[in-house]
Structures are given as structure tokens and as C-alpha cells.
Design a protein around this motif. Sequence first.
Motif, PDB file in Angstrom:
ATOM      1  N   LYS A 115       8.697 -67.520  26.865  1.00  0.00           N
ATOM      2  CA  LYS A 115       9.568 -66.342  26.946  1.00  0.00           C
ATOM      3  C   LYS A 115       9.211 -65.317  25.873  1.00  0.00           C
ATOM      4  O   LYS A 115       9.250 -64.103  26.112  1.00  0.00           O
ATOM      5  CB  LYS A 115      11.031 -66.765  26.823  1.00  0.00           C
ATOM      6  CG  LYS A 115      11.498 -67.426  28.110  1.00  0.00           C
ATOM      7  CD  LYS A 115      12.923 -67.856  28.057  1.00  0.00           C
ATOM      8  CE  LYS A 115      13.842 -66.680  27.830  1.00  0.00           C
ATOM      9  NZ  LYS A 115      15.256 -67.047  27.984  1.00  0.00           N
ATOM     10  N   LYS A 131       6.179 -63.443  26.965  1.00  0.00           N
ATOM     11  CA  LYS A 131       6.528 -62.470  28.006  1.00  0.00           C
ATOM     12  C   LYS A 131       7.220 -61.246  27.396  1.00  0.00           C
ATOM     13  O   LYS A 131       6.930 -60.116  27.759  1.00  0.00           O
ATOM     14  CB  LYS A 131       7.455 -63.113  29.054  1.00  0.00           C
ATOM     15  CG  LYS A 131       6.714 -64.039  29.995  1.00  0.00           C
ATOM     16  CD  LYS A 131       7.628 -64.590  31.063  1.00  0.00           C
ATOM     17  CE  LYS A 131       8.115 -63.491  31.991  1.00  0.00           C
ATOM     18  NZ  LYS A 131       8.162 -63.874  33.378  1.00  0.00           N
ATOM     19  N   VAL A 164       3.547 -56.880  32.541  1.00  0.00           N
ATOM     20  CA  VAL A 164       4.403 -57.924  33.119  1.00  0.00           C
ATOM     21  C   VAL A 164       3.545 -59.153  33.403  1.00  0.00           C
ATOM     22  O   VAL A 164       2.510 -59.056  34.055  1.00  0.00           O
ATOM     23  CB  VAL A 164       5.042 -57.416  34.433  1.00  0.00           C
ATOM     24  CG1 VAL A 164       5.905 -58.495  35.070  1.00  0.00           C
ATOM     25  CG2 VAL A 164       5.861 -56.158  34.165  1.00  0.00           C
ATOM     26  N   LEU A 165       3.969 -60.293  32.889  1.00  0.00           N
ATOM     27  CA  LEU A 165       3.227 -61.533  33.138  1.00  0.00           C
ATOM     28  C   LEU A 165       4.164 -62.491  33.874  1.00  0.00           C
ATOM     29  O   LEU A 165       5.060 -63.086  33.285  1.00  0.00           O
ATOM     30  CB  LEU A 165       2.772 -62.142  31.803  1.00  0.00           C
ATOM     31  CG  LEU A 165       1.876 -63.377  31.882  1.00  0.00           C
ATOM     32  CD1 LEU A 165       0.547 -63.040  32.549  1.00  0.00           C
ATOM     33  CD2 LEU A 165       1.618 -63.947  30.497  1.00  0.00           C
ATOM     34  N   ASP A 166       3.939 -62.615  35.185  1.00  0.00           N
ATOM     35  CA  ASP A 166       4.864 -63.403  35.989  1.00  0.00           C
ATOM     36  C   ASP A 166       4.354 -64.788  36.341  1.00  0.00           C
ATOM     37  O   ASP A 166       5.100 -65.605  36.864  1.00  0.00           O
ATOM     38  CB  ASP A 166       5.161 -62.662  37.302  1.00  0.00           C
ATOM     39  CG  ASP A 166       6.375 -61.764  37.133  1.00  0.00           C
ATOM     40  OD1 ASP A 166       7.153 -62.013  36.191  1.00  0.00           O
ATOM     41  OD2 ASP A 166       6.515 -60.812  37.915  1.00  0.00           O
TER      42      ASP A 166
END
Length: 253
Positions: free
Chosen positions: A82, A85, A94-96
Motif C-alpha cells: 500500500k 502504491k 497507478v499500479l494496480d
Amino acid sequence: MTNYNLYILDSCKSTQEEVKYFLSSQGQEKFVAFLASEQTQGKGSYSREWVSEKGGLYLSFNYPFFKNLIPSSIIFSLIAIKSLKDYLLQQKIVLDNIGLIYPNDMVLKFNKDYYKVGGVLVETYKNFYIVGIGINVNNSVLNYKFEHRAISLKEYFLLYENISKEFDVVEIGKKILHNVASFKYDQEELFKELEKFDFSSEIQNVEVLLFWDGEKKDKFDKIKIDYLNNKIVLYKGRMRKELKFEKIFRIMY
Ligand code: BTN
């Protein structure tokens, strides 16, 4: 919890040992963290070496013991994921596709494969967990022959997102420490997070080394981590086998 005193080092053998040495020599009431640019004897899980060249994040800190149903390595992996991110979002990225694989791998998933981008090692010393977080950030690991496929953030963004960028390791480290210091154990919340971030159950063809009766090795099609009941469910064809966490020595994928 109060904030950490962070010491930033150019080089050391292992940040894990730095924390232990600090606690043994400077008293135990403190919360201390060490971040090194490189480690000469980085430690991985299962007594393996953790390759720690410049450019990666190598962070260790102490954390008081707490009652936890979910393994501590998973909790600290979640916090690290987290934090990473959050840091990237500040960079408008954005790293999904980041998640974790039980018990201590932080992975990036793409092209249906999982690439290890970091790992968490939890040891104990006196009244503390000594938590070590290693993340491949600006270093190169793609060409290493590890047991797992590995990649760094920089390599991933360059090769798969067409973004050429160096990331600020110290900022990422500080974000992790901030989130660790403000962490409160809330089981329901953690289960929700695990639903989002646990990739363990998706992987197939897993090799599991079991602990009892000496060392046994077997291959399974699929595993499912039952965090609520502290067990792993293994599937092979129509066979289903359940194992308590402590019986598992090692999982490879
Ligand atoms: C794993 O094998 O996945 C866990 C790797 C943990 C590596 C980190 S880097 C910072 C800390 N210092 C060490 O020597 N190891 C941990």
C-alpha cells in the motif's frame, strides 16, 4: 505508536543486524529503522541470500509483538504494497497489478505471470519482531537466475509501461515507516485488503515443501490460503489436502 528514528546507511551487511545491534546496545524502548543503499550480506527467507545491490530498497525496523491471526509477514507485506502504491500515486502513476503471494512475496502480475518485486522477512529479537523489507526499485534483477522470476519497478515501468523513471527509495522507505507507525490491527479490515491483494490462490502448479515426517516435496495444481483458519488448502486433480500454516516449509511457484 510513535514515529521511527530512521538511520540511512550507505552500506551494511544486513539492516536486520543493524536493528538488533542497536536494540542490544542502545536500550529497548526505542523504535528504530535502518535503510541501506546496499547490503553485503542481505538475508532472504529460508536462509537464502537477498541480493542487495545499489538502487534497491533495504529497510528493517522493530515492531512490538501483537496478537495476530493473519501472519505478520502478510501484514507487513500489505503495508509495504500500500505504501508503494501511495508513493506512486503521488508521482501520478497507478499500479494496480501488485499483490502478494503467501507467505512473504510481493509480486507484480502481468502477461499471466508473477514477478517478484520484493519480499518481507520477519525475525524476532527480545520483545520485537524485526521486520525486513526488500524491494527491487531502481536496481536490475531481470537477468538474474533466481528460483522465481524477478523484476524491479524501474525495469517493469520501462519494459511494460513505457515509462522511464527512477524512483525515490528514501521516500518509499519513509512512507512504509509512516504507515507501519500508524498501523492498527483490525482483522476485518485486513481480510478485506487480502481479498484485493492476495494472489496466492490464482497461481497454479505450485511446489510445496512440507515440514512433517522429515522434508517432503510435492506438486499441486492450486493452493488456497485460508487466513481465517490458519491453513492452506492444496488441490491436485480431485484430491484436496489441508495443512496448518506451521506444517508448510516452503512454497515455490
Ligand atoms: C524474502 O526472501 O522474500 C525476504 C527478503 C527480505 C530482504 C530484506 S532487505 C532488508 C532486510 N535486511 C536483510 O538482510 N533482509 C531484509
